[in-house]
Design an enzyme around this catalytic site. Structure first.
Site, PDB file in Angstrom:
ATOM      1  CG  HIS A   1      42.075  27.736  44.970  1.00 16.10           C
ATOM      2  ND1 HIS A   1      41.428  27.841  46.179  1.00 16.10           N
ATOM      3  CD2 HIS A   1      42.641  28.949  44.739  1.00 16.10           C
ATOM      4  CE1 HIS A   1      41.601  29.079  46.645  1.00 16.10           C
ATOM      5  NE2 HIS A   1      42.327  29.763  45.793  1.00 16.10           N
TER       6      HIS A   1
ATOM      7  CD  GLU B   1      46.223  30.999  46.291  1.00 12.43           C
ATOM      8  OE1 GLU B   1      46.071  32.153  45.895  1.00 12.43           O
ATOM      9  OE2 GLU B   1      45.295  30.175  46.302  1.00 12.43           O
TER      10      GLU B   1
HETATM   11  P1  13P Z   1      42.532  36.468  48.394  1.00 13.67           P
HETATM   12  O1  13P Z   1      43.472  37.305  47.570  1.00 13.67           O
HETATM   13  O2  13P Z   1      41.121  36.963  48.384  1.00 13.67           O
HETATM   14  O3  13P Z   1      43.066  36.205  49.761  1.00 13.67           O
HETATM   15  O4  13P Z   1      42.452  35.040  47.653  1.00 13.67           O
HETATM   16  C1  13P Z   1      43.622  34.406  47.299  1.00 13.67           C
HETATM   17  C2  13P Z   1      43.265  33.261  46.458  1.00 13.67           C
HETATM   18  O5  13P Z   1      42.677  32.295  46.933  1.00 13.67           O
HETATM   19  C3  13P Z   1      43.619  33.314  45.037  1.00 13.67           C
HETATM   20  O6  13P Z   1      43.531  32.063  44.448  1.00 13.67           O
END
Ligand code: 13P
Length: 233
Positions: A85, A157
């Site tokens: 992450h 992401e």
């Molecule tokens: P948000 O949905 O709060 O933007 O976070 C995304 C995330 O980092 C999931 O791993």
């Protein structure tokens, strides 16, 4: 579809137990995966979702103070685990090589890794997007067998989208998904970053998205229900 919930470092014990009762009422045709903070893993008690984790050690069980080994996660019934992450890449300075070790450790215990990749705003604006994604994927999967690559889940992401309310356009998402699909043709790819019950109508038009990794929304079961309803209908 896969719906993975990343609680991050939220919910104390009492809050988590209440949250779990609410989550138990969420009906879902998709594969739902709950990735609670590590202390709450011991309190998992849900049948409508798979149990997940947010991180694992680069090391095996043994003298590694503060670390959680893949075999320990397995012993608590964890079936999926987020790795790489961006918050850990930034805060704990995790490298692609660390992430590769974590993925191997998870596979050794039969746990499916959810590998997060994504770029900062600056990297996108300076034309480094493809190179960043490519490196994150190629280094992390370098030593995997083709079966392990097939079973991997990748979550795209964009870092600038996490918790900001900003989301890429569907064309921008598709461009990155096509790149990921070209590197890992049979891997499932999720989108994560400010996905919610308001923008899901637009996001779901993007046919390459095979699921979502949800942060903020994971903490709001009522909104999550709306999200799932819109996604699945
Ligand atoms: P948000 O949905 O709060 O933007 O976070 C995304 C995330 O980092 C999931 O791993």
């Amino acid at each position: 579809m896969i719906i993975a919930l990343n609680n991050k470092s939220n919910l104390n014990k009492e809050e988590f137990l209440k949250y779990q009762e609410e989550l138990a009422t969420v009906n879902c045709n998709s594969t739902m995966i709950l990735c609670a903070s590590p202390l709450n893993i011991a309190n998992y008690n849900l049948t409508n979702c798979y149990w997940g984790a947010q991180n694992v050690s680069t090391e095996s069980v043994g003298a590694h103070t503060g670390e959680i080994a893949a075999s320990q996660l397995k012993s608590y019934g964890v079936k999926y685990c987020i790795v790489g992450h961006s918050e850990r890449r930034q805060d704990q300075k995790e490298t692609n090589e660390d992430i590769a070790k974590k993925i191997k450790n998870l596979y050794a215990e039969g746990i499916t890794p959810i590998l997060c990749v994504g770029e900062t705003k600056e990297e996108r604006e300076s034309g480094k997007l493809n190179a960043i994604i490519k490196e994150e994927i190629l280094v992390a999967t370098e030593n995997l067998t083709s079966e392990e690559k097939d079973n991997l889940i990748v979550a795209y992401e964009p870092i600038w989208s996490i918790g900001t309310g900003l989301i890429p356009t569907n064309d921008e998402i598709e461009e990155v998904f096509k790149l990921i699909n070209s590197l890992l043709p049979t891997t499932k790819v999720l989108y994560g970053g400010s996905a919610n019950d308001k923008n899901i109508d637009e996001l779901k038009k993007c046919s390459l998205i095979e699921g979502y990794l949800l942060g903020g929304l994971s903490l709001k079961p009522e909104n999550l229900k709306v999200f799932i309803e819109k996604l699945e209908n």
